[in-house]
Scaffold this motif. Structure first.
Motif, short mmCIF file in Angstrom:
data_model
loop_
_atom_site.label_atom_id
_atom_site.label_comp_id
_atom_site.label_asym_id
_atom_site.label_seq_id
_atom_site.Cartn_x
_atom_site.Cartn_y
_atom_site.Cartn_z
N HIS A 17 0.79 -1.23 0.00
CA HIS A 17 0.00 0.00 0.00
C HIS A 17 0.82 1.27 0.00
CE1 HIS A 17 -4.22 -1.19 0.20
NE2 HIS A 17 -3.71 -2.32 0.64
N LEU A 19 2.86 4.22 -1.08
CA LEU A 19 2.94 4.79 -2.43
C LEU A 19 4.25 4.46 -3.12
CD1 LEU A 19 1.50 6.67 -4.47
CD2 LEU A 19 2.59 8.60 -3.32
N LEU A 303 -0.46 12.92 -4.96
CA LEU A 303 -1.44 12.06 -4.30
C LEU A 303 -2.38 12.89 -3.43
CD1 LEU A 303 -2.35 9.07 -3.54
CD2 LEU A 303 -0.97 9.43 -1.47
N MET A 307 -6.40 13.30 -3.96
CA MET A 307 -7.35 12.77 -2.98
C MET A 307 -8.06 13.88 -2.22
SD MET A 307 -5.66 9.27 -1.56
CE MET A 307 -7.27 8.75 -0.96
N ARG A 334 -13.04 11.43 2.66
CA ARG A 334 -11.58 11.39 2.76
C ARG A 334 -11.01 12.81 2.81
NH1 ARG A 334 -8.61 6.72 1.87
NH2 ARG A 334 -10.66 5.77 1.96
N TYR A 353 1.22 15.17 3.48
CA TYR A 353 1.32 14.12 2.45
C TYR A 353 2.16 12.95 2.97
CZ TYR A 353 5.95 15.35 0.28
OH TYR A 353 7.27 15.56 0.01
N ILE A 356 0.02 10.48 4.61
CA ILE A 356 -0.96 9.70 3.84
C ILE A 356 -0.35 8.84 2.74
CG2 ILE A 356 -2.76 11.41 4.34
CD1 ILE A 356 -2.59 12.07 1.27
N VAL A 357 0.94 9.01 2.45
CA VAL A 357 1.53 8.19 1.38
C VAL A 357 1.60 6.73 1.78
CG1 VAL A 357 2.84 10.01 0.23
CG2 VAL A 357 3.88 8.74 2.15
N ARG A 360 -2.96 6.24 2.37
CA ARG A 360 -4.01 7.11 1.83
C ARG A 360 -5.08 7.51 2.86
NH1 ARG A 360 -3.28 2.97 -0.75
NH2 ARG A 360 -5.36 2.15 -0.43
#
Lengths: 441, 441
Positions: A17, A19, A303, A307, A334, A353, A356-357, A360
Motif C-alpha cells: 500500500h 505509495l 497524491l 485525494m 476522505r 502528504y 498519507i503516502v 491514503r
C-alpha cells in the motif's frame, strides 16, 4: 455467537500500500504477476483471513508524469484476477471493487453471481461510485456524476442487482432427465424493474448462488454513503485515524440500521489498518523511514492533491499550512479526514502528504506484532471495529509478517479463529444467508 | 509455414451441443460445475486443440416454459469461467463471446487485456452483436438495435478496443526502482476517441498484453458481418452445411481481405462441426437416435422459431412445409441457411427442427472417427476451411472420443500438430503478433 471474534480482510495492492513500496529493494514490483497474487491469497488463507480484497480504478489516474512513478499503469480487472484465484484457493473470501457509475446492473449482477458459483460461495462486491473526472472521460462524459446523483444511481443499482440474484428460488433447479425439466418455471421470478435510472426486465440466466447473494461491501463514509450502507451493506471498509473517531463512526452507522429493520450483527465495520511491522520498535521505524524516504515530493503532493478533491497544491509552499479547500465532488469523507488531520496535528502540506503516502488516510501502525495486536484488541473491545482490513505496506513480506506474527498473537488471546467456521464468506463473517425475496413475479 | 495444418477449436456447452443432451443418461447435467469445465479444458489441451470457446446470451431465452427444458438457465459469465480456467491450464486458447451491443468498450478492452495477461497470451474475443429483444429488455431497451445499426456500433467498438490495447508501447514498462520510473511516459499514447457512438479518452491502465491484442474472432456471416470480419477478424466461426456452400463462403471472405490490405493467412475460417461418433456407423446412428428421441416437439419447434427470426411456427402444421418467413433482425445468415436447407431437402417443419436441434444449423456428422477425419480432410484440402470448431453433441464423452479417436488419425495424416508450436494462442494459430499502432498521441 459464542464469543465475538475479530474479522480480518487482506486489502492487497501490487507491491503493497505504501505509495513508494514498489521501489523498495524487497518489493515485488510486477503488478501483473498471477503467481504473486496466488502466493498472497494462499498466505491469507493460511492465516485464516476472511477475505482478500482488491480496489479498482477505471482510468490511469493523475498526469502521465505522476502516474509513471506509480504502479497505477498495471491494474488488472479485479474480477478477472479473483476468478483466476477462485479456482486455486479453497476458503478465502474474494472481494472486488466495482463502480456502479460506469457499469451495467445486468452484466454486473451476472459476473458476481458467476464468481459466487465458481468459488462455492466466496464472492463479495465492494460497491463504489467512482470519484474522478478521468474515469468519466473513459465513459463518454466530460465530468463525473455529481455526488448526490451517483449515490442515487447506486441505490437503484443495488436493488436491481439484488432482484436479479433472486430470479430463481433456491430449489428451482431440478435437472430431472426423466421428465425433461431442468428447472421449475413456477420458481422463476421476472424482475421487470422500471426505475428512475434503470429498466431491467430479467430474469438472470443463473440459479441463485451459494451465498444467496454475494456479500455487499461499501466504503463510502459521507452522509449518503452511510445511509446507503445502513440500508444495504453487510461489510463497511472505512478510514479512521483515532479511536475516538472510529468509535463515533461505528456508533453512528450501527444506530442507522434500525430504521431499515436491521440489527447490529448484520453489518460488520472494518477500518483499514496498515501495519509496518518490526521485531523491535526501532526495526519497524527503520522500515517505515526506508519507505518514506523513497517518496519524491512531487509524487506525494500529487497524491494529496488528487485525494483532497483535485485542487493543485503545488502553488502553495510545501512547508506552509494546508489552504482552504473547495468542496470536493470526489471522495468527500476522505477530504474531510485530511482537513481534520492537518488541523488537529497542525501539519504543513509536506507533513500531511507524508502522513498519507503510507495508506491514503488509513491508520498506519509502526511497531511490533504485540503493539499491533494491542491496537486491534483495543479498537475491537472499545466498540470501534468488528474487524480490520489489513493493508500491508510492502508485499509480499508485510502479509507474511502479519500472518506469522500478529495472527498467532490474536489467536492466543482468543480474539481470532484458529479454523474457518464455514465454507462461504458469509458463514465465516457470521452473516446470515439472505432469504429469497423476489421483488416481482 | 512448412505444411499447412488444420486448426481445431473446442466449442463447449454445458452438457453438449445437442438441444436434449442434458437428458441423456451419460450427460453431465450440471452446467455450473467448474470441475466439469476444467476436465474438458484439459482434455482439449491434451488433444492439442488451439482453443476452447464459450458462446453467451445476455438473457434467459424463450418462454419460461421452453427455457425450463433447456440448460439456458445456467449460463456462467464466460469471462469469469475462462479466467478460472486460465490459471488451471497452460497452453489452450481461451475464447469468449461478448456482445458489443450491451457492453462498454473501456470495460471490455480491460477485461480481455486482463485475461490475456493472466493467461500468458491465450485470450480471444468472439465479437457478436446480440440477436434478441429479450436481451434488449435487460438493458433498458424495448427492441434490439437494428441489424445495420448494431454492426455500425461494432465497427467503432473494435476500433476503440484496439486503440486502448495500444495505449502503451511494448517496451514502455521499466519498473526501475533506482530512478523511480515505473513506465516511460513518452511511450504512453492517449486514444482520445471521439466517434459516432463512443467517446473514450483512454489510456487503458494496463500494459500491452502478451499477444499485443487478444485474438479477434467473429461469427456473423451476413453482408455487414462478412465486411466487419474482412476488416478486423482473425478467426471466423461459421455454420456451413455443404462443401459447396462452405467453399463459396471461404472464397468470398478471403477475397474481401485485399481491400483492407490484408492477406489470406491473417484470417482463419473455421466452420462448426458436430461429430456424433461411434466405433461403427450403426453405433453412431444409435447415439444420434437416442439424442433425437429426447427432443419434445414443442422444444424443437421453439428453437426453430427463435432462430428463424422469432416467428411463432406453432400455428403451422408440424408435417407441412416451412412458411415464408419475414426478414429477421436477429441472426440473418442463420435464417437464410434454414430456408435454403428446407428448400434443398424439401423438409417439413418437423424435419427441419430435427435437422437443427443437434447443432443449431452447424454441420452434424454421424459416423466413425475415420469418416469424420475424411470429412475434415476433404473440407480442408478443398478450400472450404482452415480449421474447425468442434461441437461435441454430448459431454464429456463427445470430446473424449474426438481427442482419443479423431485427433490421432489427423496426426497420422500429417494434418494436425503433435505438439503446440508456441505459447500464445496467436502462435498456435499462426497469426502474427500485431505491431503497436497508436491511433493518437
Amino acid at each position: 455467537m459464542s464469543q465475538a471474534q475479530i474479522k480480518l480482510g487482506a486489502f492487497l495492492m501490487g507491491s503493497g500500500h505504501h505509495l513508494a513500496a514498489w521501489r523498495h529493494p524487497r518489493a515485488h514490483a510486477a503488478a501483473l504477476d498471477f503467481q504473486h497474487y496466488l502466493r498472497l491469497a494462499r498466505t491469507a488463507e493460511r492465516g485464516k483471513f476472511d477475505s482478500i480484497f482488491f480496489a479498482d480504478n477505471l482510468a490511469l489516474l493523475g498526469s502521465p508524469e505522476l502516474a509513471s512513478r506509480t504502479i497505477g499503469g498495471e491494474v488488472l480487472d479485479p474480477l478477472v484476477l479473483l476468478s483466476g484465484l477462485a479456482t486455486a484457493t479453497e476458503r478465502i473470501g474474494l472481494i472486488s471493487t466495482v463502480s456502479t457509475s460506469y457499469n451495467d446492473p445486468y452484466l454486473l449482477a451476472r459476473r458476481f453471481a458467476s464468481l459466487d458459483h465458481l468459488s462455492g460461495g466466496r464472492a463479495g462486491w465492494n460497491l463504489v461510485t467512482s470519484a474522478t473526472d478521468q474515469e468519466a472521460h473513459n465513459f463518454g462524459r466530460e465530468r463525473h456524476f455529481d455526488h448526490a446523483e451517483r449515490y442515487a444511481h447506486a441505490e437503484e443499482f443495488i436493488d436491481v442487482a439484488q432482484g436479479l440474484w433472486d430470479s430463481f428460488e433456491d430449489d428451482a433447479f431440478l435437472r430431472d432427465k426423466a421428465s425433461g425439466r431442468y428447472f421449475d418455471p413456477r420458481k422463476l421470478h421476472t424482475l421487470d424493474h422500471q426505475g428512475t435510472y434503470y429498466r431491467v426486465r430479467g430474469p438472470l440466466n443463473l440459479p441463485r448462488s451459494p451465498q444467496g447473494r454475494p456479500v455487499l461491501v461499501q466504503a463510502g463514509s459521507s452522509e449518503p454513503g452511510r445511509e446507503l450502507a445502513a440500508r444495504t451493506a453487510e461489510v463497511v471498509f472505512t478510514a479512521q485515524q483515532t479511536l475516538a473517531e472510529a468509535r463515533a463512526f461505528y456508533g453512528d452507522l450501527k444506530a442507522r440500521l434500525a430504521r431499515y429493520g436491521r440489527h447490529a450483527e448484520q453489518l460488520k465495520i472494518m477500518p483499514g489498518i496498515s501495519p509496518v511491522l518490526g521485531r523491535t520498535q526501532s526495526e519497524a521505524e527503520d522500515l517505515y523511514a526506508e519507505l518514506q524516504n523513497l517518496v519524491e515530493p512531487s509524487l506525494g503532493l500529487g497524491l494529496l492533491s488528487g485525494m483532497a478533491g483535485g485542487i493543485d497544491l503545488s502553488a502553495y509552499p510545501l512547508d506552509g499550512p494546508l489552504p482552504a479547500l473547495p468542496e470536493s465532488n470526489a471522495m468527500k469523507s476522505r477530504q474531510a479526514l485530511f482537513i481534520e488531520l492537518a488541523r488537529r496535528e497542525n501539519l504543513t502540506i509536506r507533513q500531511l502528504y507524508l502522513k498519507i503516502v503510507g495508506a491514503r488516510g488509513h491508520c498506519t501502525l509502526v511497531g511490533t506484532p504485540l503493539q499491533v495486536a494491542d491496537h486491534l484488541e483495543e479498537w475491537f473491545r472499545e466498540g470501534a471495529a468488528d474487524g480490520f482490513n489489513i493493508m500491508p505496506p510492502l508485499l509480499p513480506e508485510g502479509l507474511d509478517a502479519f500472518v506469522d506474527q500478529v495472527v498467532p498473537e490474536l489467536q492466543r488471546r482468543g480474539l481470532f479463529r484458529r479454523e474457518y467456521e464455514g465454507r462461504t464468506l458469509r458463514e465465516n463473517l457470521g452473516l446470515e444467508r439472505p432469504a429469497h425475496a423476489p421483488r416481482n413475479g
